[in-house]
Structure formats: structure tokens, C-alpha cells
Design a protein around this motif. Structure first.
Motif: not given
Length: 407
Positions: A132-133, A136-137, A139, A142-144, A146-147
Motif C-alpha cells: 500500500y505504501r 498511497v503516494e 493516490n 485512499s489514505k484511510q 493505508y492507515a
């Protein structure tokens, strides 16, 4: 017819004989009163000598093991085997008992499986986070999302740590199934037998190990004596027994003395309010384990040394509430009492601190021969069991100058 002679009274013929006997009695013959009366009686004396003498006190005491450890069952289960001889010496870490390990082996296997499962989950979470890293960079996600992947990875790390701790706990419990000696020493009898259920709800006592070489002796001394000793040391009247501490000797119940001297460890900081005693402890070597905990002993302790002191046999000193005194014999054979100050004992002798001078003669034996104002003849005193050499020589010389009865 023959002339009659006059009759002479019979008493007149005895008069010259009476006069002769009276004259013989008044002469300087060999009667018991010849030469001015009976000779002075002989009394045993000892000549005073001074030096540095240790002040020894004898106190009651009890022996105690230097270290005591109760062996207890920390794992619950059936006791399978005892692996020591009762009353033998054991070393620290030696195996003593074996408790049924099967439940703990199963628990360890289960914990290890849980650890593998947690590690697999952690590997999956780490792979997902790494995938996922870059997305997410860019786009792409979603950032969620990845979190969530990062949180899942950290949670999997915690699960692995918890699983490892569970494995460690299972190993500890399995080790508790093998009971080992916590200290080196002599072990007593086993308190349980094979087949007994131990450790169920409480740590069952299994045996007791005591370390008795060296061994401790606890004894008490009146607080007043401790204060007097400290004051004498501070005033300089006495010297300390040694830099390594006071020397201690043990007198056993049969009167014998333990061959290994000990040393004083400490004096308690409090006084027993019921007895007024201070507790002291000494350490005594005990090779072979001859001394046992709980034995009653007498403790001879030398806490200080007296300078210019004297030793006198106890029978030479008269002790009374009014004070201590001895009988001193001068060069003319006159006997006079002398007040002395006693500082303690050393064996069968008293330690005299004051009241006498070096070279003076102190009477030890023959008190029953004393008469008021009458002189005595001092002779060297010999302890009981020792041959009076000088007296024997004098007797031999006297008998050599006298004729035998057969002559």
C-alpha cells in the motif's frame, strides 16, 4: 642392846627427785614449747605478675543455620520422583523432585503454536503495508486504507510479542515441574512422598535445606554490661580485643570446647524490654557439620583486653556485696586483707584490674590455719593436680636428716 635409828619421813626422800624433775622441765630441752612456741603454719601463696589479659565473658546461646531455604512446589501436579538422599549435602541447582510435566508440556506446545500463528499474521500485515505504501503516494488508494494497513501491522507485532511471552511463561511452568535446590547445604527429610498432589492452590512445602558451615550462634548480654564495656573502651581503661572483631569460643553441653573459634558479627540495636538483654550474633566455622541448629551452647567471648592486669585463682578472692578482697602476705609473714577490683574471668581465674602491685604475695590456700595476729610461712601454691616440687623437696631433705624408726 642395839641402839634404835631415828625414822625418816618418806616424803623427805621424794623431795630431791621432785626438784630434779622440776629443773629438767624448766631447762631448754626438746619439748613442744622449746624455742619460743610452735612454728608458723604454712600457707600457699601466688606472686602477682601483671600483663595484658583478655576479658572473657561466658553467655548462653543457641545455634542457628547461616542460611535456610524451604523447598516448595511452584507447579501443581502429581509428584513422580524424589531424587536425593535425605540428610545429605546438596548443591545449588541440584534436582530434588520431579512433578508430572505432561500438562505443562502441552501448554508449551499450545503457546508455541499460537506464536507461529501470530508471526504468520504479522508477515501478512507487513506485506500489505509494503504494497500500500507506493499506492498511497500515487493516490491510487485512499489514505484511510493505508492507515488501516499500518495499524494492522503494529497490532500483529503486539500479538507476536504476547505469544512469545506466553511461550516463555509455559517454559517457566514446565521448569517448575523439576524442583531444584535454591542453595547449597544439608537437606532434611522429604515432607511429601511420591504420588502426592502438590502445589494445588498453594506452594506445598517439600523439604528444608540448611547451610551450617559456617553456622551462627545467637546469644544475649545484659544491656548494662554492654554500656560499661563501651564506657571503659571510650575512657581508655580497656583496649579492643582485635581489629577483626571479638573472638568467640563455644563450650558444648558436655563441657568440651569447639576447636574452631568464631568472630562476632554484630550487636543488635534494640534492647528486649522484657529481659533487658541485647542480642549478639557470631559466626563459627563448622567443618563436617558437627554443630547443629538449635543446639544449646555457652559462648565465651573476649570483647576487650585489660592492660597491667593480674590473674588470680578464684579461690583466692572473697566476693561479697561489700566488695571483693584478697589476703596479702608481707615479707614478715603478716597477713592483711586487701580490696581489689575484678574485671571478669579467664577460665578458672579472676582478672584483677586494680588493688595489687607486682611482686606481692596473695594467699590462695590455708585460710583455716590463720590465727589473729599470728604470722604465717608463705610457700608457693601449686594448682590441683600439679606436684608441689618445692614442698616435696623440703620434706625429702627433712626426712634425710632424721634417723629412721628402726635405728
Amino acid at each position: 642392846m642395839a641402839a634404835r635409828l631415828p625414822q625418816i619421813p618418806a616424803w623427805s626422800l621424794l623431795s630431791p627427785l621432785v626438784l630434779v624433775l622440776a629443773a629438767c622441765g624448766q631447762g631448754g630441752g626438746g619439748g613442744p614449747q622449746a624455742g619460743g612456741g610452735m612454728p608458723p603454719p604454712e600457707v600457699g601463696v601466688i606472686r602477682v605478675a601483671t600483663g595484658d589479659i583478655g576479658l572473657t565473658t561466658e553467655l548462653p546461646g543457641r545455634l542457628e543455620a547461616a542460611r535456610t531455604a524451604q523447598v516448595r512446589a511452584r507447579a501443581a501436579g502429581i509428584l513422580l520422583k524424589r531424587e536425593f538422599h535425605e540428610g545429605s549435602d546438596v548443591r545449588a541447582g541440584q534436582r530434588l523432585f520431579r512433578i508430572d510435566p505432561a500438562p505443562y508440556q502441552a501448554a508449551l506446545a499450545s503457546a508455541q503454536a499460537a506464536l507461529l500463528k501470530a508471526q504468520a499474521s504479522q508477515q501478512r500485515a507487513q506485506t500489505l503495508e509494503q504494497r500500500y505504501r507506493p499506492l498511497v503516494e500515487a493516490n491510487a488508494i485512499s489514505k484511510q486504507d493505508y492507515a488501516d494497513s499500518v495499524a494492522a501491522e503494529k497490532q500483529s507485532e503486539a500479538d507476536v510479542a504476547a505469544a512469545r511471552a506466553a511461550v516463555q511463561t509455559a517454559k517457566i511452568n514446565l521448569d517448575y515441574a523439576t524442583v531444584t535446590a535454591p542453595i547449597s547445604g544439608r537437606i532434611g527429610r522429604a515432607l511429601v512422598t511420591e504420588g502426592a498432589l502438590v502445589g494445588q492452590g498453594e506452594a506445598t512445602p517439600l523439604a528444608v535445606i540448611q547451610q551450617i558451615d559456617p553456622i551462627y550462634v545467637n546469644f544475649t548480654e545484659p544491656a548494662g554490661e554492654v554500656l560499661k564495656l563501651r564506657h571503659a573502651l571510650e575512657a581508655g581503661r580497656l583496649q579492643r580485643a582485635g581489629a577483626a572483631g571479638a573472638v568467640v569460643h563455644l563450650v558444648l553441653e558436655d563441657g568440651s570446647i569447639h576447636p574452631k573459634p568464631g568472630r562476632l558479627l554484630f550487636t543488635d540495636l534494640t534492647v528486649d524490654p522484657n529481659t533487658g538483654q541485647v542480642t549478639l550474633r557470631a559466626e563459627v566455622p563448622n567443618p563436617g557439620g558437627f554443630l547443629l541448629p538449635g543446639m544449646y551452647v555457652r559462648v565465651r567471648i573476649e570483647q576487650a583486653k585489660a592492660g597491667n592486669a593480674m590473674l588470680l585463682p578464684q579461690q583466692a578472692v572473697t566476693r561479697s556485696p561489700q566488695g571483693d578482697s584478697v589476703m596479702v602476705v608481707d615479707d614478715k609473714g603478716q597477713v592483711s586483707p586487701r580490696t581489689v577490683r575484678i574485671g571478669g574471668s579467664q577460665g578458672s581465674d579472676w582478672v584483677v584490674l586494680d588493688g595489687l602491685k607486682p611482686g606481692e604475695q596473695v594467699m590462695v590456700d590455708g585460710f583455716q590455719k590463720l590465727r589473729p595476729g599470728a604470722p604465717v610461712k608463705p610457700v608457693p601454691w601449686s594448682p590441683p593436680g600439679a606436684a608441689p616440687v618445692q614442698a616435696a623437696s623440703a620434706s625429702a631433705s627433712a626426712s634425710a636428716g632424721q634417723p629412721s624408726k628402726k635405728d
